[in-house]
Motif scaffolding. Structure first.
Motif, PDB file in Angstrom:
ATOM      1  N   THR A  97      -0.489  16.779  73.438  1.00  0.00           N
ATOM      2  CA  THR A  97      -1.250  15.525  73.397  1.00  0.00           C
ATOM      3  C   THR A  97      -1.133  14.806  72.067  1.00  0.00           C
ATOM      4  OG1 THR A  97      -2.818  16.402  75.015  1.00  0.00           O
ATOM      5  CG2 THR A  97      -3.559  14.549  73.666  1.00  0.00           C
ATOM      6  N   ASN A  98      -1.397  15.509  70.975  1.00  0.00           N
ATOM      7  CA  ASN A  98      -1.371  14.865  69.659  1.00  0.00           C
ATOM      8  C   ASN A  98      -0.026  14.223  69.375  1.00  0.00           C
ATOM      9  OD1 ASN A  98      -3.852  14.857  68.461  1.00  0.00           O
ATOM     10  ND2 ASN A  98      -3.601  16.793  67.389  1.00  0.00           N
ATOM     11  N   GLU A 112       0.425  11.029  71.623  1.00  0.00           N
ATOM     12  CA  GLU A 112      -0.464   9.919  71.267  1.00  0.00           C
ATOM     13  C   GLU A 112      -0.128   9.349  69.903  1.00  0.00           C
ATOM     14  OE1 GLU A 112      -4.301  11.185  74.030  1.00  0.00           O
ATOM     15  OE2 GLU A 112      -4.473  11.300  71.847  1.00  0.00           O
ATOM     16  N   ASP A 113       0.276  10.191  68.954  1.00  0.00           N
ATOM     17  CA  ASP A 113       0.661   9.687  67.634  1.00  0.00           C
ATOM     18  C   ASP A 113       1.895   8.796  67.741  1.00  0.00           C
ATOM     19  OD1 ASP A 113      -1.431  11.025  66.478  1.00  0.00           O
ATOM     20  OD2 ASP A 113      -0.212  12.645  65.630  1.00  0.00           O
ATOM     21  N   TYR A 122       1.123   5.288  69.333  1.00  0.00           N
ATOM     22  CA  TYR A 122       0.207   4.369  68.630  1.00  0.00           C
ATOM     23  C   TYR A 122       0.928   3.076  68.269  1.00  0.00           C
ATOM     24  CZ  TYR A 122      -2.705   2.386  64.946  1.00  0.00           C
ATOM     25  OH  TYR A 122      -3.465   1.535  64.182  1.00  0.00           O
ATOM     26  N   SER A 155      -3.924   6.828  75.430  1.00  0.00           N
ATOM     27  CA  SER A 155      -4.148   8.263  75.576  1.00  0.00           C
ATOM     28  C   SER A 155      -2.984   8.886  76.336  1.00  0.00           C
ATOM     29  CB  SER A 155      -5.454   8.519  76.333  1.00  0.00           C
ATOM     30  OG  SER A 155      -5.301   8.153  77.694  1.00  0.00           O
ATOM     31  N   TRP A 192      -7.282  20.411  80.704  1.00  0.00           N
ATOM     32  CA  TRP A 192      -7.127  20.590  79.265  1.00  0.00           C
ATOM     33  C   TRP A 192      -7.200  22.078  78.918  1.00  0.00           C
ATOM     34  CZ3 TRP A 192      -5.796  16.293  76.730  1.00  0.00           C
ATOM     35  CH2 TRP A 192      -6.155  15.057  77.288  1.00  0.00           C
ATOM     36  N   GLU A 233     -12.586  19.735  70.404  1.00  0.00           N
ATOM     37  CA  GLU A 233     -11.364  18.971  70.181  1.00  0.00           C
ATOM     38  C   GLU A 233     -10.442  19.026  71.392  1.00  0.00           C
ATOM     39  OE1 GLU A 233      -9.659  19.855  66.114  1.00  0.00           O
ATOM     40  OE2 GLU A 233     -11.043  21.536  66.305  1.00  0.00           O
ATOM     41  N   GLU A 240      -9.616  17.295  73.882  1.00  0.00           N
ATOM     42  CA  GLU A 240      -8.771  16.172  74.267  1.00  0.00           C
ATOM     43  C   GLU A 240      -7.627  15.922  73.284  1.00  0.00           C
ATOM     44  OE1 GLU A 240     -11.237  12.806  75.064  1.00  0.00           O
ATOM     45  OE2 GLU A 240     -11.840  13.565  77.019  1.00  0.00           O
ATOM     46  N   PHE A 241      -7.572  16.702  72.211  1.00  0.00           N
ATOM     47  CA  PHE A 241      -6.433  16.641  71.295  1.00  0.00           C
ATOM     48  C   PHE A 241      -5.458  17.785  71.562  1.00  0.00           C
ATOM     49  CE2 PHE A 241      -9.994  14.696  68.972  1.00  0.00           C
ATOM     50  CZ  PHE A 241      -9.458  13.444  68.718  1.00  0.00           C
TER      51      PHE A 241
END
Length: 308
Positions: free
Chosen positions: A26-27, A30-31, A34, A50, A66, A76, A78-79
């Protein structure tokens, strides 16, 4: 360099007929997705989609869960990694192979377990212990999967793999990459409430060595991709990197990201190693490594104003 079993090297990327699930980072996704606000516009604000919105752009949202939910990392969750059932969405695997695996953000998995039970298996291992030492969070980074599997003792490796019949992923070393596939006879899944895996010090040391090996090899591949190094080989470049890194650690370049950027900068502009102004910058221990790297980059721009 890690000697990975040849049966794990795949001839090509994962295909939909062999895999039922995707594990998404995920991270990372999403990063990368952005979208900052345009400097000259009041009407286009920053947008951070997301991971679920990124999936929606490809297909109707499939069943998902998740991995960190209801665990020690619940706050955390959702990360953390997202497990997605793609049995009815082969187009999502196709997209992941083309767009997400090249940026270290997806692993394909085949298992007969239902989604929730497979998620529980992963959730039981989001942390691991080291005998006589601390508890660690387990990073499910596709680039580090080789090192992780290679480091684990056979019993821990079998426990970690458990119900997975097949894994497919891509390992990236900068501009170079290889497809990986592991096939095995699945074993029993772990329950969410089971004790964490305990690693011996020998496993931890082997893991650290494997992660370092990936870091150095990635730098080497980035360097030989530079125009001035096209006639050089990995066996020539690696020893130079390995010799430079301890010198950088002595100068407080402990963070691998910063140290790696320094190595690449010097490789691209070798005159920095003999330039008095550059030497004064990177040996100035009163400045942070990040500040010294920025000063070195500014020096290059000043000395080579037409360099891209």
């Amino acid at each position: 360099m890690t000697v990975f079993p040849s049966r794990y090297v795949a001839e090509g990327p994962p295909t939909s007929e062999h895999f039922r699930y995707l594990l998404l980072m995920t991270n990372t996704l999403e990063d990368l997705a952005y979208r900052p606000a345009a400097q000259d516009s009041r009407f286009l604000p920053a947008y951070a989609p997301s991971v679920l919105e990124l999936i929606d752009e490809v297909t109707n949202r499939p069943p998902h869960t998740w991995i960190w939910k209801r665990t020690a990392l619940d706050d955390e969750h959702e990360f953390g990694p997202l497990l997605v059932d793609i049995s009815q969405a082969p187009e999502l695997l196709e997209h992941a192979v083309a767009e997400w695996m090249p940026v270290d953000a997806a692993i394909a998995i085949d298992s007969d377990l239902p989604l929730v039970e497979l998620a529980d298996h992963f959730s039981s291992m989001i942390q691991f212990g080291i005998r006589g030492a601390e508890i660690n969070n387990h990073s499910l980074d596709p680039n580090h999967l080789d090192a992780w599997l290679d480091a684990l003792a056979p019993d821990n490796r079998e426990a970690w793999l458990g119900p997975m019949a097949r894994l497919g992923w891509r390992i990236n070393w900068g501009p170079a990459f290889e497809w990986r596939q592991l096939e095995r006879s699945p074993t029993v899944a772990r329950l969410r409430v089971e004790p964490m895996l305990m690693l011996e010090q020998a496993e931890v040391h082997k893991l650290a060595w494997g992660l370092h090996d990936h870091f150095v090899l990635s730098l080497a591949h980035k360097i030989i991709a530079m125009p001035q190094y096209t006639t050089r080989s990995l066996s020539e470049i690696r020893p130079w990197i390995e010799a430079l890194l301890p010198q950088l650690r002595d100068l407080n370049f402990a963070n691998e990201t910063v140290a790696g950027q320094f190595v690449l900068l010097v490789a691209a502009h070798m005159w920095l190693m003999s330039n008095q102004q550059a030497t004064a910058i990177y040996t100035n221990l009163e400045e942070s490594p990040e500040a010294r790297l920025r000063q070195m980059q500014a020096l290059v721009l000043n000395k080579e104003p037409h360099h891209d």
